[in-house]
Design a protein around this motif. Structure first.
Motif, PDB file in Angstrom:
ATOM      1  N   ILE A 148       0.386  -1.329   0.267  1.00 58.23           N
ATOM      2  CA  ILE A 148       0.342   0.452   0.257  1.00 58.23           C
ATOM      3  C   ILE A 148       0.944   1.254  -0.040  1.00 58.23           C
ATOM      4  O   ILE A 148       0.575   2.256  -0.903  1.00 58.23           O
ATOM      5  CB  ILE A 148      -0.888  -0.097   0.989  1.00 58.23           C
ATOM      6  N   TYR A 149       2.180   1.748   0.787  1.00 60.37           N
ATOM      7  CA  TYR A 149       3.150   2.532   1.203  1.00 60.37           C
ATOM      8  C   TYR A 149       4.023   2.455  -0.435  1.00 60.37           C
ATOM      9  O   TYR A 149       3.475   3.366  -0.962  1.00 60.37           O
ATOM     10  CB  TYR A 149       3.733   2.450   2.278  1.00 60.37           C
ATOM     11  N   ARG A 150       4.319   2.147  -1.209  1.00 66.40           N
ATOM     12  CA  ARG A 150       4.649   1.704  -1.698  1.00 66.40           C
ATOM     13  C   ARG A 150       4.176   1.548  -2.721  1.00 66.40           C
ATOM     14  O   ARG A 150       5.080   2.987  -4.127  1.00 66.40           O
ATOM     15  CB  ARG A 150       6.057   0.562  -2.496  1.00 66.40           C
ATOM     16  N   GLU A 151       2.838   1.219  -3.502  1.00 64.19           N
ATOM     17  CA  GLU A 151       2.715   0.950  -4.758  1.00 64.19           C
ATOM     18  C   GLU A 151       1.324   2.014  -5.059  1.00 64.19           C
ATOM     19  O   GLU A 151       0.845   2.473  -6.065  1.00 64.19           O
ATOM     20  CB  GLU A 151       2.196   0.159  -5.340  1.00 64.19           C
ATOM     21  N   PHE A 152       0.360   1.755  -3.908  1.00 69.11           N
ATOM     22  CA  PHE A 152      -0.799   2.281  -3.696  1.00 69.11           C
ATOM     23  C   PHE A 152      -1.232   3.345  -3.438  1.00 69.11           C
ATOM     24  O   PHE A 152      -2.572   3.877  -3.188  1.00 69.11           O
ATOM     25  CB  PHE A 152      -2.064   1.580  -3.453  1.00 69.11           C
ATOM     26  N   LEU A 153      -0.328   4.334  -2.613  1.00 64.34           N
ATOM     27  CA  LEU A 153      -0.953   5.029  -1.767  1.00 64.34           C
ATOM     28  C   LEU A 153      -1.221   6.520  -1.999  1.00 64.34           C
ATOM     29  O   LEU A 153      -2.721   7.013  -1.802  1.00 64.34           O
ATOM     30  CB  LEU A 153       0.425   6.064  -0.862  1.00 64.34           C
ATOM     31  N   ASP A 154      -0.836   6.812  -3.029  1.00 62.58           N
ATOM     32  CA  ASP A 154      -1.206   8.392  -3.789  1.00 62.58           C
ATOM     33  C   ASP A 154      -2.648   8.227  -4.371  1.00 62.58           C
ATOM     34  O   ASP A 154      -3.349   8.568  -4.929  1.00 62.58           O
ATOM     35  CB  ASP A 154      -0.135   8.576  -4.905  1.00 62.58           C
ATOM     36  N   ASP A 155      -2.553   6.695  -5.311  1.00 60.04           N
ATOM     37  CA  ASP A 155      -4.069   6.621  -5.833  1.00 60.04           C
ATOM     38  C   ASP A 155      -5.634   6.670  -4.957  1.00 60.04           C
ATOM     39  O   ASP A 155      -6.465   6.827  -4.807  1.00 60.04           O
ATOM     40  CB  ASP A 155      -4.289   5.178  -6.847  1.00 60.04           C
ATOM     41  N   LEU A 156      -4.919   6.166  -3.622  1.00 61.32           N
ATOM     42  CA  LEU A 156      -6.015   6.415  -2.820  1.00 61.32           C
ATOM     43  C   LEU A 156      -6.332   7.444  -1.358  1.00 61.32           C
ATOM     44  O   LEU A 156      -7.242   7.817  -1.440  1.00 61.32           O
ATOM     45  CB  LEU A 156      -5.685   5.232  -1.519  1.00 61.32           C
ATOM     46  N   ASN A 205      -1.002  -6.727   7.198  1.00 57.58           N
ATOM     47  CA  ASN A 205      -0.179  -7.839   7.442  1.00 57.58           C
ATOM     48  C   ASN A 205       1.353  -6.822   6.971  1.00 57.58           C
ATOM     49  O   ASN A 205       1.487  -5.618   6.371  1.00 57.58           O
ATOM     50  CB  ASN A 205      -0.528  -8.396   6.480  1.00 57.58           C
ATOM     51  N   LYS A 206       2.353  -7.679   7.053  1.00 58.46           N
ATOM     52  CA  LYS A 206       3.538  -6.868   6.737  1.00 58.46           C
ATOM     53  C   LYS A 206       4.423  -5.633   7.507  1.00 58.46           C
ATOM     54  O   LYS A 206       4.797  -5.045   6.856  1.00 58.46           O
ATOM     55  CB  LYS A 206       3.862  -6.855   5.130  1.00 58.46           C
ATOM     56  N   CYS A 207       3.909  -5.153   8.358  1.00 50.16           N
ATOM     57  CA  CYS A 207       4.295  -4.234   9.153  1.00 50.16           C
ATOM     58  C   CYS A 207       5.692  -4.666   9.196  1.00 50.16           C
ATOM     59  O   CYS A 207       6.393  -3.187  10.167  1.00 50.16           O
ATOM     60  CB  CYS A 207       3.402  -4.217  10.514  1.00 50.16           C
ATOM     61  N   ASP A 208       6.778  -4.921   9.620  1.00 54.57           N
ATOM     62  CA  ASP A 208       7.823  -5.180   9.896  1.00 54.57           C
ATOM     63  C   ASP A 208       8.697  -4.651   8.632  1.00 54.57           C
ATOM     64  O   ASP A 208       9.765  -4.413   8.637  1.00 54.57           O
ATOM     65  CB  ASP A 208       8.004  -6.370   9.931  1.00 54.57           C
ATOM     66  N   LEU A 209       7.750  -4.496   7.367  1.00 59.29           N
ATOM     67  CA  LEU A 209       8.956  -3.493   6.308  1.00 59.29           C
ATOM     68  C   LEU A 209       8.604  -2.229   6.536  1.00 59.29           C
ATOM     69  O   LEU A 209       9.106  -1.508   5.213  1.00 59.29           O
ATOM     70  CB  LEU A 209       8.286  -4.349   5.174  1.00 59.29           C
ATOM     71  N   LEU A 210       7.992  -1.785   7.151  1.00 61.82           N
ATOM     72  CA  LEU A 210       7.631  -0.110   7.564  1.00 61.82           C
ATOM     73  C   LEU A 210       8.284   0.401   8.787  1.00 61.82           C
ATOM     74  O   LEU A 210       7.784  -0.886   9.122  1.00 61.82           O
ATOM     75  CB  LEU A 210       6.031   0.258   7.051  1.00 61.82           C
ATOM     76  N   ASP A 211       8.352   1.654   8.215  1.00 62.98           N
ATOM     77  CA  ASP A 211       9.208   2.428   9.696  1.00 62.98           C
ATOM     78  C   ASP A 211       7.392   2.730  10.260  1.00 62.98           C
ATOM     79  O   ASP A 211       6.611   2.438   9.946  1.00 62.98           O
ATOM     80  CB  ASP A 211      10.045   2.690  10.298  1.00 62.98           C
TER      81      ASP A 211
END
Length: 385
Positions: free
Chosen positions: A141-149, A184-190
């Motif tokens: 979501i952060y890397r690919e879709f945040l701007d669209d959302l 999910n995958k919360c460990d991949l973000l700060d």
């Protein structure tokens, strides 16, 4: 909606975009589940890889009735088949709870609408929908879709007027139409990045609890309930209307999600082994950006006893040893296993036994022949000779 749910079997629907971690979550839930379980696993590819993963890795799956639905989605092209499987399970006295894993492009609203319509038409059925759990890949979501959302929310765009190719619309549908969110995958973000993702998810889904997870680890009781799923708790009226309309859209049932979102899949199958270095170079340096998701079992020439699970979701990919090939067993063990599982002999190769590379690729606008050619170049030259 008041219902007599005594002695009925609760149904837990797990949804989420491609590669969000639905199978991993389901595996973890099954390890905690003490009730007798039945599973319905849906995969849009022509080979149901998710069901295969569950069979190889699942805790108590071997003892569960499992119904595999593939080459389509239970929200559209496989809707009737899904309802038939629900009817079958409702008649199994030993089953106490049903878990359904939808495909990555399924619309949970349409699945829920179909299920609830079935309940209304069959008031004496022994099953009822409880939890609709959406798994959200926080990193993606952060890397690919945040701007669209953000654009959809800020401009208050009517989702019915969006182009069919906007995948963010599907993600919004999945976030809006649920009563539990697993981030999910919360460990991949700060912490700052994660807070930004949770903020946008909360803007689309104001009521459902949001639980953070790593590798799909979450306590079973957090996302299961005995209460029937309640349409009225869904905030988005457009999401509700879309779900209801889906019941009366024959074109959607024929065209399916692949037509609506422009997503398609194909399967690569090859008995010969990959060269580990060549395959790694393909994945790390030459992987087509048009591929959204890939998953399947492969083998390498330098480790011919090991079953490797290859997975790719967005920018993330992995290869992990998960099991062993039957042909790698000592002769006595192999003979005993084949006698107990004669169906394995149907695809047995004289040279390679049950070893096989079998990967489902899912994407938009990819060149299937070019990808297959690239994979062919990754095969071990000694095995080709």
């Amino acid at each position: 909606m008041n219902k007599n749910i005594k002695n009925k079997k609760p149904v837990v629907l797990i949804t989420g975009y491609l590669g969000s971690g639905k199978t991993t979550l389901l595996n973890n839930l099954l390890r905690q589940e003490t009730r007798r379980v039945a599973l319905i696993v849906n995969d849009m590819g022509s080979i149901n890889v998710d069901a295969s993963i569950l069979k190889k890795e699942g805790a108590n799956v071997a003892e569960c009735p499992m119904f595999e639905l593939q080459n389509g989605c239970i929200c559209c092209t496989l809707r009737d088949e899904f309802i038939k499987q629900i009817e079958k399970i409702s008649a199994i006295d030993s089953v106490e709870v049903i878990f359904v894993e939808a495909s990555g492009i399924s619309d949970p609203g349409a699945v829920s609408a179909s299920f609830l319509a079935y309940e209304e038409d069959n008031p004496d059925t022994n099953v009822y929908l409880t939890s609709v759990v959406t798994v959200v890949d926080a990193d993606r979501i952060y890397r690919e879709f945040l701007d669209d959302l953000k654009k959809q929310k800020d401009e208050k765009v009517d989702e019915n007027n969006l182009t069919a190719e906007e995948i963010s619309t599907l993600i919004v549908d999945q976030i809006e139409f649920c009563n539990f969110i697993v981030l999910n995958k919360c460990d991949l973000l700060d912490e700052i990045q994660l807070a930004e993702v949770e903020k946008i998810v909360r803007e689309f889904q104001t009521r459902a609890p949001i639980y953070h997870s790593i590798n799909g680890n979450i306590e079973l009781e957090k996302i299961t309930t005995r209460e029937p799923f309640n349409f009225e708790q869904i905030d988005s009226s457009s999401a509700i209307q879309k779900a209801i309309n889906s019941l009366n859209e024959p074109n959607r049932a024929q065209q399916g999600c692949t037509g609506e979102y422009g997503i398609s899949s194909f399967v690569y199958e090859e008995k010969r082994p990959f060269n580990r270095e060549k395959f790694a170079d393909f994945v790390n340096n030459n992987y087509p950006k048009e591929l959204i998701r890939a998953k399947g079992y492969i083998w390498f020439s330098d480790a011919d006893a090991d079953v490797q699970l290859f997975e790719q979701a967005g920018r993330n990919s992995s290869v992990m040893e998960v099991s062993y090939w039957i042909d790698a067993l000592v002769e006595e063990q192999k003979k005993a296993f084949l006698e107990q599982n004669p169906d394995i002999k149907e695809n047995w190769d004289e040279e390679f036994g049950d070893r096989e590379n079998q990967i489902v690729f899912i994407g938009k606008g990819y060149n299937q022949e070019e990808i297959k050619k690239a994979l062919e170049s990754c095969l071990d030259e000694k095995a080709i000779a």
